[in-house]
Design an enzyme around this catalytic site. Structure first.
Site, PDB file in Angstrom:
ATOM      1  N   GLY A 179     -11.078   3.058   0.864  1.00 51.35           N
ATOM      2  CA  GLY A 179     -10.603   3.514   2.173  1.00 51.35           C
ATOM      3  C   GLY A 179     -11.709   4.264   2.902  1.00 51.35           C
ATOM      4  N   GLY A 180     -11.690   5.590   2.768  1.00 58.77           N
ATOM      5  CA  GLY A 180     -12.603   6.471   3.506  1.00 58.77           C
ATOM      6  C   GLY A 180     -14.059   6.020   3.511  1.00 58.77           C
ATOM      7  N   GLY A 200      -7.479   9.310  -1.022  1.00 62.58           N
ATOM      8  CA  GLY A 200      -7.960  10.249  -0.008  1.00 62.58           C
ATOM      9  C   GLY A 200      -8.002  11.702  -0.447  1.00 62.58           C
ATOM     10  N   HIS A 239       0.845  -1.201   0.000  1.00 61.65           N
ATOM     11  CA  HIS A 239       0.000   0.000   0.000  1.00 61.65           C
ATOM     12  C   HIS A 239       0.885   1.258   0.000  1.00 61.65           C
ATOM     13  CE1 HIS A 239      -2.826   3.088   1.234  1.00 61.65           C
ATOM     14  NE2 HIS A 239      -3.790   2.265   0.823  1.00 61.65           N
ATOM     15  N   GLU A 264      -3.840   1.752  -7.477  1.00 64.73           N
ATOM     16  CA  GLU A 264      -4.226   2.923  -6.694  1.00 64.73           C
ATOM     17  C   GLU A 264      -3.239   4.049  -6.963  1.00 64.73           C
ATOM     18  OE1 GLU A 264      -6.563   1.800  -2.920  1.00 64.73           O
ATOM     19  OE2 GLU A 264      -4.467   1.458  -2.460  1.00 64.73           O
TER      20      GLU A 264
END
Ligand code: PGA
Length: 249
Positions: free
Chosen positions: A233-234, A174, A100, A168
């Site tokens: 994610g978020g 984000g 990541h 990603e």
């Protein structure tokens, strides 16, 4: 050519968020909802101390239990602070994030570490989710494909059909910034072609997109060519958003 996996895959990543009480609330909010969706594999990479807390609930919901990291060391022993692949296995962990962008940035992890992690995970039937993607600087320098090439070197030659690949772009994580549909499909196409030349079984690797996925864009992202799933994610932190995303795709 490669075969597209039958199932869609939606994986969440809670990162370093939530306490035990928040997780209990998360489940309470989910309770009345129908969270099972046909032909979709759902999972969340939770913080390591909470594997135990969510294990049973995830089983009931048919969600895959994921971890956000694993030790590069395979044996038990004097590695203070580390969590081994055998410990993850003890909790029926199904997948583990490797590579990541935040591990690359804050912990200086590199290909040699990722290679070890991927091999230990595959040897223990836990699926590595290899995350790759270029920074904004690399993109602006026209080095995206070069960076992807370098990051894909960690795939084992022998067998890799149990790997999951997440593209990603670092600048999309984000931030609310997104690549164009064309950029996503061409990057994923490139990744598929490269993987086919590296390892056996790579035709079966699902390709996920990650970076600022939310309720408004998830469905459209899933319709882009070569996208088999999403890493979120978020938006995975908010139970009803996550569920709506799963139901929308
Ligand atoms: P984000 O994170 O959905 O919050 O952009 C994605 C990720 O880091 O996997």
């Amino acid at each position: 050519m490669y075969k597209t996996p039958d199932n869609k895959i939606i994986l969440g990543n809670w990162k370093m968020n939530k306490l035990a009480s928040d997780i209990q609330e998360y489940f309470v909010e989910l309770e009345p909802k129908d969270y099972k969706v046909k032909n979709t594999m759902v999972g969340i990479a939770v913080p390591l101390p909470y594997l135990y807390l969510v294990q049973e609930k995830f089983k009931q919901m048919d969600w895959l239990l994921g971890s956000q990291d694993v030790s590069q060391f395979s044996d038990s022993g004097a590695y203070t602070g580390e969590v081994s692949v055998a410990m993850l296995k003890d909790f029926d962990t199904s997948f583990t994030l490797v590579g990541h962008a935040e591990r690359r940035k804050y912990f200086n992890e590199n290909n040699s570490v990722f290679t070890k992690k991927i091999n230990h995970l595959l040897d223990n039937d836990i699926r590595p989710v290899l995350c790759v993607g270029e920074t904004l600087e690399e993109k602006n320098q026209g080095r995206t494909y070069q960076v992807l090439d370098q990051q894909l070197q960690v795939l084992p030659e022998k067998y890799c059909e149990n790997v999951i690949l997440a593209y990603e772009p670092v600048w999309a994580i984000g931030t609310g910034h997104m690549p164009t549909d064309e950029e996503i499909s061409s990057r994923l196409h490139y990744i598929r072609e490269r993987m086919l030349s590296i390892c056996v079984g790579s035709d079966k690797i699902p390709l996920l997109y990650g970076g600022s996925v939310n309720l408004d864009n998830a469905n459209k992202l899933m319709s882009i060519e070569h996208v088999n799933g999403l890493l979120i994610g978020g938006a995975s932190l908010v139970p009803l958003d996550f569920i709506k995303i799963i139901q929308s795709i």
